[in-house]
Design an enzyme around this catalytic site. Structure first.
Site, PDB file in Angstrom:
ATOM      1  N   CYS A 278       1.540  -0.866   0.137  1.00 35.99           N
ATOM      2  CA  CYS A 278       0.711  -0.577  -0.389  1.00 35.99           C
ATOM      3  C   CYS A 278       0.530   0.882   0.204  1.00 35.99           C
ATOM      4  CB  CYS A 278      -0.787   0.192   1.458  1.00 35.99           C
ATOM      5  SG  CYS A 278      -0.167   0.075   2.618  1.00 35.99           S
TER       6      CYS A 278
ATOM      7  N   ASN B 244       2.386   1.086   4.845  1.00 32.00           N
ATOM      8  CA  ASN B 244       2.508   0.556   4.867  1.00 32.00           C
ATOM      9  C   ASN B 244       2.290   0.533   6.346  1.00 32.00           C
ATOM     10  OD1 ASN B 244       5.523  -2.097   5.274  1.00 32.00           O
ATOM     11  ND2 ASN B 244       3.474  -2.722   5.243  1.00 32.00           N
TER      12      ASN B 244
ATOM     13  N   CYS C  62      -1.267   0.619   7.295  1.00 31.21           N
ATOM     14  CA  CYS C  62      -2.862   0.412   7.772  1.00 31.21           C
ATOM     15  C   CYS C  62      -3.332  -1.122   6.343  1.00 31.21           C
ATOM     16  CB  CYS C  62      -4.218   1.212   6.696  1.00 31.21           C
ATOM     17  SG  CYS C  62      -3.030   2.806   8.180  1.00 31.21           S
ATOM     18  N   ARG C  63      -3.550  -0.350   5.463  1.00 28.66           N
ATOM     19  CA  ARG C  63      -4.008  -1.829   4.338  1.00 28.66           C
ATOM     20  C   ARG C  63      -2.929  -2.834   4.417  1.00 28.66           C
ATOM     21  NH1 ARG C  63      -4.990   1.679  -0.651  1.00 28.66           N
ATOM     22  NH2 ARG C  63      -3.285   3.365   0.333  1.00 28.66           N
ATOM     23  N   SER C  64      -1.683  -2.633   3.688  1.00 33.98           N
ATOM     24  CA  SER C  64      -1.252  -4.151   3.793  1.00 33.98           C
ATOM     25  C   SER C  64      -0.620  -5.206   4.874  1.00 33.98           C
ATOM     26  CB  SER C  64       0.369  -3.679   2.384  1.00 33.98           C
ATOM     27  OG  SER C  64       0.832  -2.551   2.922  1.00 33.98           O
TER      28      SER C  64
ATOM     29  N   ASP D 183      -8.023   3.477   0.857  1.00 33.43           N
ATOM     30  CA  ASP D 183      -7.489   4.310   2.045  1.00 33.43           C
ATOM     31  C   ASP D 183      -8.372   4.727   2.977  1.00 33.43           C
ATOM     32  OD1 ASP D 183      -5.778   5.058   3.627  1.00 33.43           O
ATOM     33  OD2 ASP D 183      -4.619   6.448   2.396  1.00 33.43           O
TER      34      ASP D 183
HETATM   35  P1  4NP Z   1      -1.767   3.320   3.853  1.00 31.61           P
HETATM   36  O1  4NP Z   1      -2.807   4.004   4.648  1.00 31.61           O
HETATM   37  O2  4NP Z   1      -1.446   2.798   2.987  1.00 31.61           O
HETATM   38  O3  4NP Z   1      -3.008   1.617   4.204  1.00 31.61           O
HETATM   39  O4  4NP Z   1      -0.452   2.399   4.678  1.00 31.61           O
HETATM   40  C1  4NP Z   1      -1.759   5.720   4.338  1.00 31.61           C
HETATM   41  C2  4NP Z   1      -0.535   5.601   5.938  1.00 31.61           C
HETATM   42  C3  4NP Z   1      -0.081   6.992   6.075  1.00 31.61           C
HETATM   43  C4  4NP Z   1      -0.643   7.742   4.705  1.00 31.61           C
HETATM   44  C5  4NP Z   1      -1.500   7.139   3.974  1.00 31.61           C
HETATM   45  C6  4NP Z   1      -2.116   5.991   3.561  1.00 31.61           C
HETATM   46  N1  4NP Z   1       0.315   9.322   4.839  1.00 31.61           N
HETATM   47  O5  4NP Z   1       0.007   9.776   4.345  1.00 31.61           O
HETATM   48  O6  4NP Z   1       1.237   8.966   6.128  1.00 31.61           O
END
Ligand code: 4NP
Length: 154
Positions: free
Chosen positions: A10, A13, A15-17, A125
């Site tokens: 993602c 790294n 939340c989703r992954s 997201d």
């Molecule tokens: P992820 O979510 O891609 O599912 O881990 C996010 C985590 C952090 C950020 C964006 C999305 N960020 O902008 O810091």
């Protein structure tokens, strides 16, 4: 055939992954599937960090512990090691494609391409959302994990 190795990708790294990694590890263990599993982010913002507390809580509520995982960034070598590199959305797909080396053994693919009827769709997201968005993420990654385990067992 070479043993499968699945990398979930993602943006951050956190939340989703990591949720996909946890859901897939649980499904693979339940099925007795031998597979290497990891996750990474296309961005370097959260290297070395544990998953977002909301992601950890959602996984825990669903019986899966992901608190020990730590963020890392996607690198060229991942495309030489992993037979499946599964990304969450179209932005991840573009970013991951930019990292693929000439001698890659795999190409990045949308995770939900594995779920019948959800081909081409994104795992949204949840970072800027609420609890319910994390439950939606869990639901998406769990369905994909089950489909993937079935396909790899076939
Ligand atoms: P992820 O979510 O891609 O599912 O881990 C996010 C985590 C952090 C950020 C964006 C999305 N960020 O902008 O810091």
């Amino acid at each position: 055939m070479r043993e499968p190795a699945v990398l979930f990708v993602c943006l951050g790294n956190i939340c989703r992954s990591p949720m996909a990694e946890g859901a897939f590890r649980a499904a693979a263990e339940a099925a007795g599937l031998r597979v290497t599993i990891d996750s990474a982010g296309t961005a370097g913002y959260h290297i070395g960090e544990a998953p977002d507390p909301r992601a950890q809580e959602t996984a825990r509520r669903n019986g899966v512990e992901i608190g020990h995982l730590r963020g890392r960034q996607l690198v060229e070598e991942d495309f030489r090691r992993f037979t499946h590199v599964l990304v969450m959305d179209h932005s991840n797909l573009a970013n991951a494609r930019a990292v693929v080396p000439a001698d890659a053994i795999s190409a990045p693919q949308l995770l939900l391409d594995w779920v019948p009827g959800r081909e081409g769709a994104a795992v949204a997201d949840p970072y800027y959302g609420g609890e319910e968005h994390f439950e939606d993420t869990w639901s998406d990654v769990t369905r994909a994990a089950q489909a993937l385990v079935q396909a790899l067992q076939g």
